[in-house]
Write a protein that holds these residues in place. Structure first.
Motif, PDB file in Angstrom:
ATOM      1  N   UNK A 286       0.826  -1.205   0.000  1.00 37.94           N
ATOM      2  CA  UNK A 286       0.000   0.000   0.000  1.00 37.94           C
ATOM      3  C   UNK A 286       0.866   1.264   0.000  1.00 37.94           C
ATOM      4  N   UNK A 287       0.291   2.347  -0.478  1.00 37.55           N
ATOM      5  CA  UNK A 287       1.019   3.617  -0.531  1.00 37.55           C
ATOM      6  C   UNK A 287       1.513   4.053   0.843  1.00 37.55           C
ATOM      7  N   UNK A 288       0.723   3.824   1.861  1.00 44.33           N
ATOM      8  CA  UNK A 288       1.130   4.257   3.206  1.00 44.33           C
ATOM      9  C   UNK A 288       2.375   3.529   3.681  1.00 44.33           C
ATOM     10  N   UNK A 289       2.665   2.372   3.066  1.00 39.62           N
ATOM     11  CA  UNK A 289       3.846   1.602   3.443  1.00 39.62           C
ATOM     12  C   UNK A 289       5.038   1.861   2.525  1.00 39.62           C
ATOM     13  N   UNK A 290       4.804   2.235   1.279  1.00 37.01           N
ATOM     14  CA  UNK A 290       5.910   2.444   0.352  1.00 37.01           C
ATOM     15  C   UNK A 290       6.178   3.893   0.020  1.00 37.01           C
ATOM     16  N   UNK A 291       5.265   4.807   0.378  1.00 37.72           N
ATOM     17  CA  UNK A 291       5.442   6.200   0.010  1.00 37.72           C
ATOM     18  C   UNK A 291       5.800   7.094   1.187  1.00 37.72           C
ATOM     19  N   UNK A 292       6.234   8.311   0.873  1.00 41.20           N
ATOM     20  CA  UNK A 292       6.461   9.330   1.895  1.00 41.20           C
ATOM     21  C   UNK A 292       5.460  10.445   1.675  1.00 41.20           C
ATOM     22  N   UNK A 293       5.078  11.114   2.745  1.00 39.74           N
ATOM     23  CA  UNK A 293       4.119  12.205   2.653  1.00 39.74           C
ATOM     24  C   UNK A 293       4.639  13.401   3.442  1.00 39.74           C
ATOM     25  N   UNK A 294       4.077  14.583   3.198  1.00 44.21           N
ATOM     26  CA  UNK A 294       4.482  15.740   4.013  1.00 44.21           C
ATOM     27  C   UNK A 294       4.307  15.439   5.496  1.00 44.21           C
ATOM     28  N   UNK A 295       5.094  16.113   6.302  1.00 39.55           N
ATOM     29  CA  UNK A 295       5.062  15.862   7.738  1.00 39.55           C
ATOM     30  C   UNK A 295       3.665  16.085   8.308  1.00 39.55           C
ATOM     31  N   UNK A 296       3.248  15.149   9.139  1.00 44.13           N
ATOM     32  CA  UNK A 296       1.924  15.210   9.771  1.00 44.13           C
ATOM     33  C   UNK A 296       2.099  15.424  11.268  1.00 44.13           C
ATOM     34  N   UNK A 297       1.275  16.297  11.813  1.00 39.72           N
ATOM     35  CA  UNK A 297       1.375  16.583  13.237  1.00 39.72           C
ATOM     36  C   UNK A 297       1.130  15.321  14.069  1.00 39.72           C
TER      37      UNK A 297
END
Length: 297
Positions: A286-297
């Motif tokens: 899944x994307x949440x496991x292979x991708x990076x995202x902007x910093x989340x609080x």
């Protein structure tokens, strides 16, 4: 069908500019850039393109975006520098964004056909993706209600993707016909058939299109709109107002996101389609496991 990245004929190999050459369009753009108070574009501190390949790449992209028209390229470059001086996109990457508003809505992934070290130095052996998962929006009013906040998060996502291109350390100049420093974009609209009625979404879409058309020229390789409901037609109307026709040709609406992987069976990166998440027809996690995202609080 996505672009096929092939080898470049020897006669068309890009060459580094020589310091003693007469004024060229690139040098004219450099004159414009060095007269501006803001020195940076996409993480590259602009310098004389005759001896600085990262700057040559950035400035050539502005020429390419304007079909070689120097005056138009200078105008767009100036607007970009004005915008970056005001918004400070590199600082937006360091900022944390609301978990409630933005978590899980955007990712950046990189796929390489060789080891990581080689892919870092050879732009033809890697593919960069940005993913916008608008179906994951929990509250339209919260995510899109504050336009400046949304644009800040969206720009941070784009800047993360641009970082993966490694432009500041690039060693291969580009030409009008050869440019591997580009990004695939995927927008997933699953379960958002209600967005047409939202003024906040329309405002956010319009502003994002305007910003990206001005400040990120020639960074798009192909753009896929997946799980697109029929009522999203208003977005294409907005795009035609601000985006060049040659860019519109890179846009591909798809009603079934599960077919996305098939679009990459003939790209230069071997097995690229298989590396995409299973939800999009690949065999990857899944994307949440292979991708990076902007910093989340």
């Amino acid at each position: 069908m996505a672009e096929v990245q092939g080898s470049k004929p020897e006669a068309d190999k890009p060459e580094t500019l020589k310091p003693d050459e007469p004024t060229t369009p690139i040098q004219e753009l450099w004159t414009t850039a060095k007269a501006h108070s803001h020195p940076e574009v996409w993480g590259v501190t602009l310098a004389d393109p005759a001896s600085h390949i990262p700057s040559q790449i950035v400035l050539q992209k502005y020429l390419n975006a304007n079909d070689g028209d120097v005056v138009k390229a200078q105008d767009q470059l100036t607007k970009t520098l004005d915008w970056r001086a005001k918004l400070q996109p590199l600082e937006l990457i360091k900022k944390s964004y609301s978990k409630t508003k933005f978590e899980g809505l955007g990712y950046v992934t990189k796929y390489a056909s060789s080891d990581e070290k080689t892919a870092q130095n050879d732009p033809e052996t890697r593919e960069i993706f940005t993913w916008n998962i608008y179906g994951g929006v929990k509250s339209i009013d919260e995510t899109f209600g504050n336009l400046d906040e949304f644009i800040g998060w969206r720009v941070a996502l784009m800047e993360l993707a641009v970082q993966e291109l490694s432009l500041p350390t690039a060693t291969k100049p580009i030409t009008a016909s050869w440019d591997p420093y580009k990004i695939f974009q995927v927008h997933d609209y699953k379960s958002i058939s209600f967005l047409r009625q939202s003024p906040a979404v329309k405002a956010a879409s319009t502003e994002t299109i305007k910003v990206f058309a001005t400040a990120y020229p020639e960074l798009l390789k192909e753009k896929f709109f997946v799980n697109v409901p029929a009522i999203m037609g208003f977005m294409y109307g907005v795009m035609k107002l601000f985006v060049a026709p040659k860019t519109i040709k890179k846009f591909h609406p798809m009603s079934n996101g599960g077919n996305l992987a098939k679009e990459f069976t003939e790209t230069k990166v071997p097995g690229l389609g298989e590396k995409l998440p299973a939800e999009y027809g690949g065999k990857g996690v899944d994307l949440k496991d292979q991708g990076k995202e902007p910093l989340i609080e």
